[in-house]
Design an enzyme around this catalytic site. Structure first.
Site, PDB file in Angstrom:
ATOM      1  N   SER A  73       0.813  -1.225   0.000  1.00 29.30           N
ATOM      2  CA  SER A  73       0.000   0.000   0.000  1.00 29.30           C
ATOM      3  C   SER A  73       0.838   1.262   0.000  1.00 29.30           C
ATOM      4  O   SER A  73       0.323   2.341   0.269  1.00 29.30           O
ATOM      5  CB  SER A  73      -0.938   0.001   1.222  1.00 29.30           C
ATOM      6  OG  SER A  73      -1.895  -1.022   1.117  1.00 29.30           O
ATOM      7  N   GLY A  74       2.121   1.132  -0.299  1.00 27.22           N
ATOM      8  CA  GLY A  74       2.975   2.307  -0.345  1.00 27.22           C
ATOM      9  C   GLY A  74       3.952   2.391   0.808  1.00 27.22           C
ATOM     10  O   GLY A  74       4.464   3.480   1.110  1.00 27.22           O
ATOM     11  N   TRP A 109       7.499   3.321  -0.393  1.00 25.38           N
ATOM     12  CA  TRP A 109       7.392   4.693  -0.905  1.00 25.38           C
ATOM     13  C   TRP A 109       7.422   5.685   0.254  1.00 25.38           C
ATOM     14  O   TRP A 109       8.168   6.678   0.234  1.00 25.38           O
ATOM     15  CB  TRP A 109       6.107   4.830  -1.707  1.00 25.38           C
ATOM     16  CG  TRP A 109       6.096   5.948  -2.702  1.00 25.38           C
ATOM     17  CD1 TRP A 109       7.074   6.875  -2.928  1.00 25.38           C
ATOM     18  CD2 TRP A 109       5.050   6.239  -3.627  1.00 25.38           C
ATOM     19  NE1 TRP A 109       6.700   7.739  -3.924  1.00 25.38           N
ATOM     20  CE2 TRP A 109       5.464   7.373  -4.368  1.00 25.38           C
ATOM     21  CE3 TRP A 109       3.809   5.674  -3.893  1.00 25.38           C
ATOM     22  CZ2 TRP A 109       4.667   7.945  -5.365  1.00 25.38           C
ATOM     23  CZ3 TRP A 109       3.019   6.227  -4.889  1.00 25.38           C
ATOM     24  CH2 TRP A 109       3.438   7.355  -5.616  1.00 25.38           C
ATOM     25  N   HIS A 149       3.630  -3.139   9.755  1.00 26.61           N
ATOM     26  CA  HIS A 149       2.372  -3.485   9.087  1.00 26.61           C
ATOM     27  C   HIS A 149       1.258  -3.682  10.115  1.00 26.61           C
ATOM     28  O   HIS A 149       0.185  -4.199   9.774  1.00 26.61           O
ATOM     29  CB  HIS A 149       2.537  -4.748   8.241  1.00 26.61           C
ATOM     30  CG  HIS A 149       3.304  -4.535   6.974  1.00 26.61           C
ATOM     31  ND1 HIS A 149       3.064  -3.473   6.131  1.00 26.61           N
ATOM     32  CD2 HIS A 149       4.305  -5.253   6.399  1.00 26.61           C
ATOM     33  CE1 HIS A 149       3.891  -3.553   5.091  1.00 26.61           C
ATOM     34  NE2 HIS A 149       4.646  -4.603   5.237  1.00 26.61           N
ATOM     35  N   ARG A 209      -4.394   2.637   0.215  1.00 25.07           N
ATOM     36  CA  ARG A 209      -4.464   2.406  -1.223  1.00 25.07           C
ATOM     37  C   ARG A 209      -5.781   1.711  -1.529  1.00 25.07           C
ATOM     38  O   ARG A 209      -6.306   0.963  -0.693  1.00 25.07           O
ATOM     39  CB  ARG A 209      -3.285   1.533  -1.658  1.00 25.07           C
ATOM     40  CG  ARG A 209      -3.131   1.379  -3.167  1.00 25.07           C
ATOM     41  CD  ARG A 209      -1.931   0.495  -3.504  1.00 25.07           C
ATOM     42  NE  ARG A 209      -1.684   0.461  -4.930  1.00 25.07           N
ATOM     43  CZ  ARG A 209      -0.785  -0.341  -5.519  1.00 25.07           C
ATOM     44  NH1 ARG A 209      -0.048  -1.174  -4.776  1.00 25.07           N
ATOM     45  NH2 ARG A 209      -0.624  -0.316  -6.828  1.00 25.07           N
TER      46      ARG A 209
END
Length: 295
Positions: free
Chosen positions: A36-37, A40, A92, A111
């Site tokens: 989900s990124g 990033w 997570h 996301r």
């Protein structure tokens, strides 16, 4: 510091490893669902905190996954204790499984669940299961993996799957639990929600917004290089340094940065499956979260 409401455990993770972690003022905890990124956002944090695209160590070393059982907890704690800069730590785990400290900033990246699921499907094919079992002390897979369903068949089954959201966090109920918990905390001064599609649409604007929220001053002349370094293309080119794979669990580091787009998941469902997806999510999350998530 309040004790987390829940402890999340799997073969690979244990949120109980957060117990006793000595936070510092300004620490940043990145709480995301898989694909989900996460990487990033870790890169964005690294660029904002360090102020340079030239990272002094692999991203996973700078920003460890504290819950992951593949690396001894004390080794992770020691590495973070030795960092002189502001720390940014991956998990997570939903926020109700992490110690919540008013000195710490928490950022949750959301996301579209269907896009996240497609990326999760491809990620599963890129994992070295034997190596992962070795690192986490689990029995090695006894048989070669069976041929997987095509993603076009797998995705509707993922939507239909009934699962305990606290045991299977990457199921649709698990995704919605994670995001619903964060959504309920979105007005707290140290909790920030980021939409993956906003990063795609205006990466520079989102990076500036986060810098302002976290009190990070970036000289104006540095912004172009920092934003460029956070683009998906640049991250893929630097996969050897940025992919979360210092212990060798990925078959191909560049494949980890497979596509990074938005909309693919929805295109794989026919109208009936899309309607079922909408029904399921309506039962799993509040309407205002779904409007924000699905826009």
């Amino acid at each position: 510091m309040p004790t987390p409401a829940h402890r999340y455990r799997s073969d690979d993770e244990d949120s109980g490893r957060w117990a006793g972690f000595p936070f510092r003022d300004g620490d940043i905890v990145i709480s995301t669902r898989s694909k989900s990124g996460t990487t990033w956002m870790q890169m964005i944090c690294a660029l904002l905190v360090l102020g340079t695209p030239e990272l002094p160590a692999p991203l996973t070393v700078l920003s460890p996954w504290l819950d992951w059982l593949a690396e001894p907890r004390d080794a992770v704690f020691d590495r973070l204790a030795a960092q002189p800069h502001r720390r940014f730590i991956k998990t997570h785990t939903p926020l109700d499984g992490v110690p919540l400290d008013p000195r710490v900033h928490y950022v949750v990246v959301a996301r579209h669940p269907l896009d996240m699921a497609v990326s999760l499907y491809h990620q599963a094919g890129n994992l070295d299961r034997v190596r992962l079992a070795e690192l986490t002390g689990q029995p090695a897979p006894a048989e070669p993996p069976r041929a997987r369903q095509p993603v076009e068949q797998w995705l509707p089954n993922w939507v239909r799957q009934e699962a305990d959201p606290r045991a299977e966090l990457d199921s649709l109920p698990g995704v919605m639990l994670h995001l619903s918990d964060a959504w309920a905390r979105r007005h707290e001064p140290n909790v920030e929600l980021v939409h993956y599609d906003d990063l795609l649409a205006d990466l520079g604007g989102e990076m500036r917004r986060l810098a302002d929220r976290w009190g990070i001053a970036v000289p104006p002349e540095r912004w172009p290089d920092l934003v460029e370094a956070a683009t998906f293309g640049q991250m893929r080119e630097r996969a050897d340094r940025l992919a979360p794979d210092t212990l060798g669990v990925l078959r191909d580091r560049q494949v980890f940065f497979r596509q990074g787009g938005s909309g693919q998941g929805r295109s794989l469902l026919d109208s009936s499956a899309q309607a079922h997806y909408r029904e399921r999510t309506a039962a799993l999350a509040p309407p205002d979260l779904l409007r924000w998530l699905h826009r």
